[in-house]
Design an enzyme around this catalytic site. Structure first.
Site, PDB file in Angstrom:
ATOM      1  N   LYS A   9      14.784  -9.577-107.322  1.00  0.00           N
ATOM      2  CA  LYS A   9      15.917  -8.803-106.791  1.00  0.00           C
ATOM      3  C   LYS A   9      17.241  -9.575-106.866  1.00  0.00           C
ATOM      4  CE  LYS A   9      13.218  -5.852-103.681  1.00  0.00           C
ATOM      5  NZ  LYS A   9      13.144  -5.273-102.313  1.00  0.00           N
ATOM      6  N   PHE A  57      17.231   2.822 -93.836  1.00  0.00           N
ATOM      7  CA  PHE A  57      17.646   1.695 -94.677  1.00  0.00           C
ATOM      8  C   PHE A  57      17.930   2.084 -96.123  1.00  0.00           C
ATOM      9  CE2 PHE A  57      12.977   1.775 -94.638  1.00  0.00           C
ATOM     10  CZ  PHE A  57      12.674   1.759 -95.996  1.00  0.00           C
ATOM     11  N   ARG A  85       1.302  -8.696-105.236  1.00  0.00           N
ATOM     12  CA  ARG A  85       1.713  -8.511-103.839  1.00  0.00           C
ATOM     13  C   ARG A  85       1.306  -9.724-102.989  1.00  0.00           C
ATOM     14  NH1 ARG A  85       3.681  -3.612-102.488  1.00  0.00           N
ATOM     15  NH2 ARG A  85       2.974  -3.601-100.329  1.00  0.00           N
ATOM     16  N   THR A  91       6.465  -8.001 -96.845  1.00  0.00           N
ATOM     17  CA  THR A  91       7.800  -7.436 -97.091  1.00  0.00           C
ATOM     18  C   THR A  91       8.860  -8.127 -96.248  1.00  0.00           C
ATOM     19  OG1 THR A  91       6.759  -5.310 -97.536  1.00  0.00           O
ATOM     20  CG2 THR A  91       9.123  -5.269 -97.099  1.00  0.00           C
ATOM     21  N   HIS A 115      10.186  -7.311-105.580  1.00  0.00           N
ATOM     22  CA  HIS A 115       9.514  -6.021-105.378  1.00  0.00           C
ATOM     23  C   HIS A 115       8.218  -6.033-106.172  1.00  0.00           C
ATOM     24  CE1 HIS A 115       8.606  -1.735-105.340  1.00  0.00           C
ATOM     25  NE2 HIS A 115       8.377  -1.856-106.635  1.00  0.00           N
TER      26      HIS A 115
HETATM   27  P1  CMP Z   1      10.443  -3.094-101.736  1.00  0.00           P
HETATM   28  O1  CMP Z   1       9.088  -3.645-101.981  1.00  0.00           O
HETATM   29  O2  CMP Z   1      11.441  -3.247-102.816  1.00  0.00           O
HETATM   30  O3  CMP Z   1      10.328  -1.559-101.368  1.00  0.00           O
HETATM   31  C1  CMP Z   1      11.212  -0.903-100.521  1.00  0.00           C
HETATM   32  C2  CMP Z   1      12.202  -1.843 -99.910  1.00  0.00           C
HETATM   33  O4  CMP Z   1      12.879  -1.338 -98.787  1.00  0.00           O
HETATM   34  C3  CMP Z   1      11.463  -3.052 -99.374  1.00  0.00           C
HETATM   35  O5  CMP Z   1      11.031  -3.841-100.441  1.00  0.00           O
HETATM   36  C4  CMP Z   1      12.483  -3.671 -98.463  1.00  0.00           C
HETATM   37  O6  CMP Z   1      13.333  -4.557 -99.142  1.00  0.00           O
HETATM   38  C5  CMP Z   1      13.250  -2.445 -98.024  1.00  0.00           C
HETATM   39  N1  CMP Z   1      12.907  -2.141 -96.658  1.00  0.00           N
HETATM   40  C6  CMP Z   1      11.743  -1.722 -96.172  1.00  0.00           C
HETATM   41  N2  CMP Z   1      11.812  -1.548 -94.845  1.00  0.00           N
HETATM   42  C7  CMP Z   1      13.044  -1.895 -94.496  1.00  0.00           C
HETATM   43  C8  CMP Z   1      13.724  -1.930 -93.274  1.00  0.00           C
HETATM   44  N3  CMP Z   1      13.114  -1.580 -92.135  1.00  0.00           N
HETATM   45  N4  CMP Z   1      14.986  -2.337 -93.290  1.00  0.00           N
HETATM   46  C9  CMP Z   1      15.593  -2.672 -94.445  1.00  0.00           C
HETATM   47  N5  CMP Z   1      15.002  -2.640 -95.651  1.00  0.00           N
HETATM   48  C10 CMP Z   1      13.728  -2.262 -95.661  1.00  0.00           C
END
Ligand code: CMP
Length: 137
Positions: A9, A57, A85, A91, A115
């Protein structure tokens, strides 16, 4: 062998961590099948993250993902999506295990360095969103 989709990212690219992350990927037994550096357009990011549309978000996520260059990845390994993963970690970097990419390089749940697709089915969909078939052949 199976394929999965990943993104290094914009936060990780801007911080100069892309090379370290690519090295970790290879050191963990993944083969780089396709790699492309790009800056996502707003509609690309909105379409890619459409499943999150309406969540609080979502707008911040799209803004962040279009804020600078990122690196799109097609990774090959046995059980690729689960292995990727595992290497990324949770995450939210606060919950990520030691040695994972998010523990090492992420600063927050939003700016979380990487991601990865969450299933083999979604890996195929996400790969097709960003790569042409001939790039993965
Ligand atoms: P990603 O795996 O790219 O898939 C969705 C993205 O949303 C996740 O990683 C996070 O970066 C973002 N994300 C998920 N939950 C939240 C949250 N509660 N607040 C901000 N960003 C979020």
């Amino acid at each position: 062998m199976s394929l999965t989709f990943g993104i290094i990212k914009p936060d990780a690219v801007a911080a100069g961590n892309a090379g370290k992350i690519l090295a970790l990927i290879e050191a963990n037994g993944f083969k780089l099948r396709a790699v492309r550096m790009t800056k996502l357009a707003k509609d690309e990011a909105e379409g890619f993250y459409a499943v999150h549309q309406g969540k609080p978000f979502f707008e911040g996520l799209v803004e962040f993902m279009t804020s600078g260059p990122c690196i799109l990845l097609c990774l090959e390994k046995e059980n690729a999506f689960a292995e990727w993963r595992k290497l990324m970690g949770a995450t939210n970097p606060a919950n990520a295990d030691e040695g994972t990419i998010r523990k090492l390089f992420a600063e927050s749940i939003g700016k979380n360095a990487a991601h990865g697709s969450d299933s083999e089915e979604n890996a195929a969909i996400e790969l097709a969103w960003f790569f042409r078939a001939y790039e993965l052949a």
